[in-house]
Design a protein around this motif. Structure first.
Motif, mmCIF file in Angstrom:
data_model
loop_
_atom_site.group_PDB
_atom_site.id
_atom_site.type_symbol
_atom_site.label_atom_id
_atom_site.label_comp_id
_atom_site.label_asym_id
_atom_site.label_seq_id
_atom_site.Cartn_x
_atom_site.Cartn_y
_atom_site.Cartn_z
ATOM 1 N N ASP A 22 38.724 29.219 16.427
ATOM 2 C CA ASP A 22 39.362 28.380 15.417
ATOM 3 C C ASP A 22 39.225 26.905 15.735
ATOM 4 O O ASP A 22 39.905 26.063 15.153
ATOM 5 C CB ASP A 22 40.841 28.741 15.297
ATOM 6 C CG ASP A 22 41.582 28.548 16.618
ATOM 7 O OD1 ASP A 22 40.921 28.184 17.618
ATOM 8 O OD2 ASP A 22 42.804 28.758 16.639
ATOM 9 N N ASN A 159 34.282 21.751 14.140
ATOM 10 C CA ASN A 159 34.044 23.181 14.214
ATOM 11 C C ASN A 159 34.022 23.728 12.789
ATOM 12 O O ASN A 159 35.046 23.744 12.109
ATOM 13 C CB ASN A 159 35.130 23.884 15.038
ATOM 14 C CG ASN A 159 34.741 25.313 15.390
ATOM 15 O OD1 ASN A 159 34.259 26.052 14.549
ATOM 16 N ND2 ASN A 159 34.958 25.692 16.639
ATOM 17 N N TYR A 160 32.856 24.159 12.332
ATOM 18 C CA TYR A 160 32.705 24.611 10.952
ATOM 19 C C TYR A 160 33.546 25.843 10.646
ATOM 20 O O TYR A 160 33.822 26.144 9.482
ATOM 21 C CB TYR A 160 31.230 24.920 10.662
ATOM 22 C CG TYR A 160 30.689 26.093 11.432
ATOM 23 C CD1 TYR A 160 30.805 27.387 10.949
ATOM 24 C CD2 TYR A 160 30.072 25.915 12.665
ATOM 25 C CE1 TYR A 160 30.324 28.472 11.653
ATOM 26 C CE2 TYR A 160 29.579 26.984 13.382
ATOM 27 C CZ TYR A 160 29.704 28.254 12.878
ATOM 28 O OH TYR A 160 29.238 29.330 13.586
ATOM 29 N N ARG A 161 33.989 26.590 11.679
ATOM 30 C CA ARG A 161 34.779 27.798 11.442
ATOM 31 C C ARG A 161 36.136 27.489 10.818
ATOM 32 O O ARG A 161 36.798 28.387 10.288
ATOM 33 C CB ARG A 161 34.972 28.563 12.751
ATOM 34 C CG ARG A 161 33.653 29.066 13.348
ATOM 35 C CD ARG A 161 33.860 29.698 14.701
ATOM 36 N NE ARG A 161 32.615 30.100 15.312
ATOM 37 C CZ ARG A 161 31.859 29.301 16.062
ATOM 38 N NH1 ARG A 161 32.241 28.056 16.280
ATOM 39 N NH2 ARG A 161 30.732 29.740 16.575
ATOM 40 N N PHE A 164 36.640 28.535 7.260
ATOM 41 C CA PHE A 164 36.955 29.930 6.954
ATOM 42 C C PHE A 164 38.422 30.103 6.563
ATOM 43 O O PHE A 164 38.764 30.987 5.775
ATOM 44 C CB PHE A 164 36.608 30.799 8.166
ATOM 45 C CG PHE A 164 36.875 32.264 7.962
ATOM 46 C CD1 PHE A 164 36.067 33.024 7.123
ATOM 47 C CD2 PHE A 164 37.931 32.889 8.600
ATOM 48 C CE1 PHE A 164 36.318 34.376 6.925
ATOM 49 C CE2 PHE A 164 38.181 34.242 8.420
ATOM 50 C CZ PHE A 164 37.363 34.985 7.580
ATOM 51 N N ASP A 403 28.625 34.098 14.749
ATOM 52 C CA ASP A 403 29.748 34.615 13.973
ATOM 53 C C ASP A 403 29.283 34.851 12.550
ATOM 54 O O ASP A 403 28.372 34.208 12.045
ATOM 55 C CB ASP A 403 30.929 33.640 14.005
ATOM 56 C CG ASP A 403 30.630 32.368 13.252
ATOM 57 O OD1 ASP A 403 31.199 32.172 12.175
ATOM 58 O OD2 ASP A 403 29.806 31.565 13.736
ATOM 59 N N PHE A 405 30.703 34.354 9.589
ATOM 60 C CA PHE A 405 30.927 33.300 8.604
ATOM 61 C C PHE A 405 29.826 32.249 8.677
ATOM 62 O O PHE A 405 29.290 31.822 7.642
ATOM 63 C CB PHE A 405 32.298 32.655 8.832
ATOM 64 C CG PHE A 405 32.582 31.500 7.914
ATOM 65 C CD1 PHE A 405 32.861 31.722 6.571
ATOM 66 C CD2 PHE A 405 32.567 30.202 8.397
ATOM 67 C CE1 PHE A 405 33.118 30.651 5.722
ATOM 68 C CE2 PHE A 405 32.823 29.123 7.552
ATOM 69 C CZ PHE A 405 33.104 29.351 6.209
ATOM 70 N N GLY A 406 29.474 31.815 9.895
ATOM 71 C CA GLY A 406 28.417 30.823 10.050
ATOM 72 C C GLY A 406 27.073 31.329 9.559
ATOM 73 O O GLY A 406 26.287 30.589 8.954
#
Length: 475
Positions: A22, A159-161, A164, A403, A405-406
């Motif tokens: 996260d 952090n691109y996550r 999400f 991951d 999502f990425g």
């Protein structure tokens, strides 16, 4: 693991810590490994490619000036130098905060933006447009805004996550952006209701909506992949989804048809539906989803061509473009663009030497034929190769991700750029009916330019996470 046709391995759930990261779970080991990577080979490679891109862009503008005006105007070169400085600022930013990002994405986007600027400037020289009335000056301003936006995304999206977490919020934002043009008082009097006017400037919200929807699709498919991959009935050699799993696909299909009907925008409807089907295939690995998507797209296009006069006119111009009755009106633009590309031949007339202004809206919808006339078939192939490399790097970033999502997000935004190029190039070359999308990075239009540079920033962030996060096995 079964690999579907095409060699794309379906996304599978991962049990590694990176899948649920996260943004606050960097370990001391990972931070230490980042510090000891002193040589920045990726950034040095990017710098060398950027210098090459700057030389190409500067040479293109000088050739346009010599060919169209017979002299070099240093003022526009100075403006182009400011844009060059912003591209270098993005490079320096990557050296500091994303040193392992992909080295090819920024140079390719830079050279495509520069070539588009050179052709738009060439048309301004012919028409004698100056100041803010010149499309090239406005495109330069938007390019600067786009690069600043990309820099901010790279800095702020550590952090691109984190995206999400806001899956459904981005979905809502995407729908709202698509609805804006049909709200009374906001839309413009264009051929398609895709523009929003705020008085002092206009923008196309659909360009930003595709990014929001790509984030929503990625997050939604990660959450619902298990139900979508459940076993269905086998028919004609394929396992077809059960009726209850068809719900998401049918909803997106209906939304796409709604865009075509209410906004008279065939391109955006096809783009959104195609993006969802591609991401659905990557998430599940089931070919039946692609077949179902193709069937629905064909059925929707056929029905729209029979019911909607706007879509019927597009198909008529495509099928019978050289009919003298149509050439005097609706198909004039298409036929003139084809004649311009044929005039360019293999090597083109040379920058500043052709007559691209004969084609209506040559700086936006028909910038690809304009470049084809002056750069020739070889130049167009070079541009298409740049798009191909850009897309392949984006797909590689996604498929190498750690991951789900990425992976889906990178594949989704990369496929969006590729599909947009296919739709526009196919339309102006009469392979498919013409739509109103903008050619990424090349065509005049601030909304498209800003959106595509945001896509660049997202790919940079995902690629940096892929390269800089080594897999740590504990136990």
């Amino acid at each position: 693991m079964r690999t579907p046709p095409g060699g794309i391995t379906p996304v599978r759930p991962t049990t590694e810590p990176a899948a649920v990261d996260d943004g606050h779970t960097d370990t001391a080991v990972v931070r230490a490994l980042r510090k000891i990577r002193v040589p920045q080979k990726q950034r040095n490679r990017e710098l060398a490619l950027l210098v090459f891109a700057f030389i190409i862009n500067g040479a293109a503008v000088v050739l346009v000036q010599l060919g169209a005006a017979g002299e070099v105007d240093p003022k526009f070169l100075i403006y182009l130098g400011v844009l060059t400085a912003l591209a270098l600022a993005l490079h320096i930013t990557l050296r500091i905060v994303a040193r392992d990002a992909d080295p090819f994405v920024v140079p390719i986007a830079t050279v495509l933006t520069g070539l588009g600027l050179a052709m738009i400037y060439r048309l301004d020289v012919h028409w004698g447009r100056h100041g803010w009335a010149a499309y090239s000056n406005r495109q330069l301003a938007w390019a600067g805004i786009a690069l600043v936006g990309a820099i901010l995304v790279v800095i702020l999206l550590r952090n691109y996550r984190v995206l999400f977490r806001y899956t459904y919020l981005f979905g809502l934002a995407g729908i709202v952006l698509l609805i804006l043009p049909i709200i009374p008082g906001l839309g413009t009097d264009a051929n398609a209701d895709v523009w929003v006017s705020l008085g002092f400037f206009s923008f196309q919200p659909g360009e930003l909506a595709k990014i929001c929807l790509a984030i929503f699709f990625a997050g939604y498919l990660v959450r619902t992949r298990d139900s979508l991959t459940s076993t269905g009935k086998k028919f004609l050699g394929f396992t077809w989804p059960r009726p209850r799993e068809l719900g998401p696909l049918l909803v997106i299909w209906l939304i796409s048809l709604g865009i075509i009907v209410m906004q008279r925008d065939l391109g955006t409807g096809l783009l959104i539906f195609g993006m969802f089907v591609a991401m659905l295939y990557v998430a599940t690995g089931k070919t039946s989803w692609v077949l179902m998507g193709v069937i629905l797209a064909a059925a929707g296009a056929f029905a729209a061509s029979r019911v909607l006069p706007y879509v019927h006119g597009r198909f008529e111009n495509w099928l019978d473009a050289f009919n003298p009755k149509l050439m005097d009106g609706n198909s004039y633009q298409l036929v003139t663009g084809i004649f311009g590309m044929s005039k360019g031949g293999l090597i083109g007339t040379g920058l500043g030497q052709g007559r691209p202004w004969l084609t209506p809206v040559a700086e936006s919808d028909y910038i690809f034929p304009s470049l084809g006339e002056e750069l020739g078939l070889i130049g167009l192939f070079a541009i298409l190769c740049l798009y191909m490399v850009f897309t392949s790097r984006g797909l590689r970033i996604g498929l190498n991700g750690q991951d789900d999502f990425g992976k889906l997000l990178a594949v989704g935004v990369s496929f969006t750029v590729a599909l947009q190029v296919v739709i526009m190039v196919g339309g102006v070359t009469r392979l498919i009916p013409l739509t109103g999308l903008a050619t990424p990075f090349l065509a005049a239009g601030g909304s498209s330019l800003v959106a595509n540079w945001i896509i660049v920033a997202i790919l940079l962030r995902i690629s940096d996470a892929v390269r800089s996060r080594p897999r740590v096995v504990i136990g």
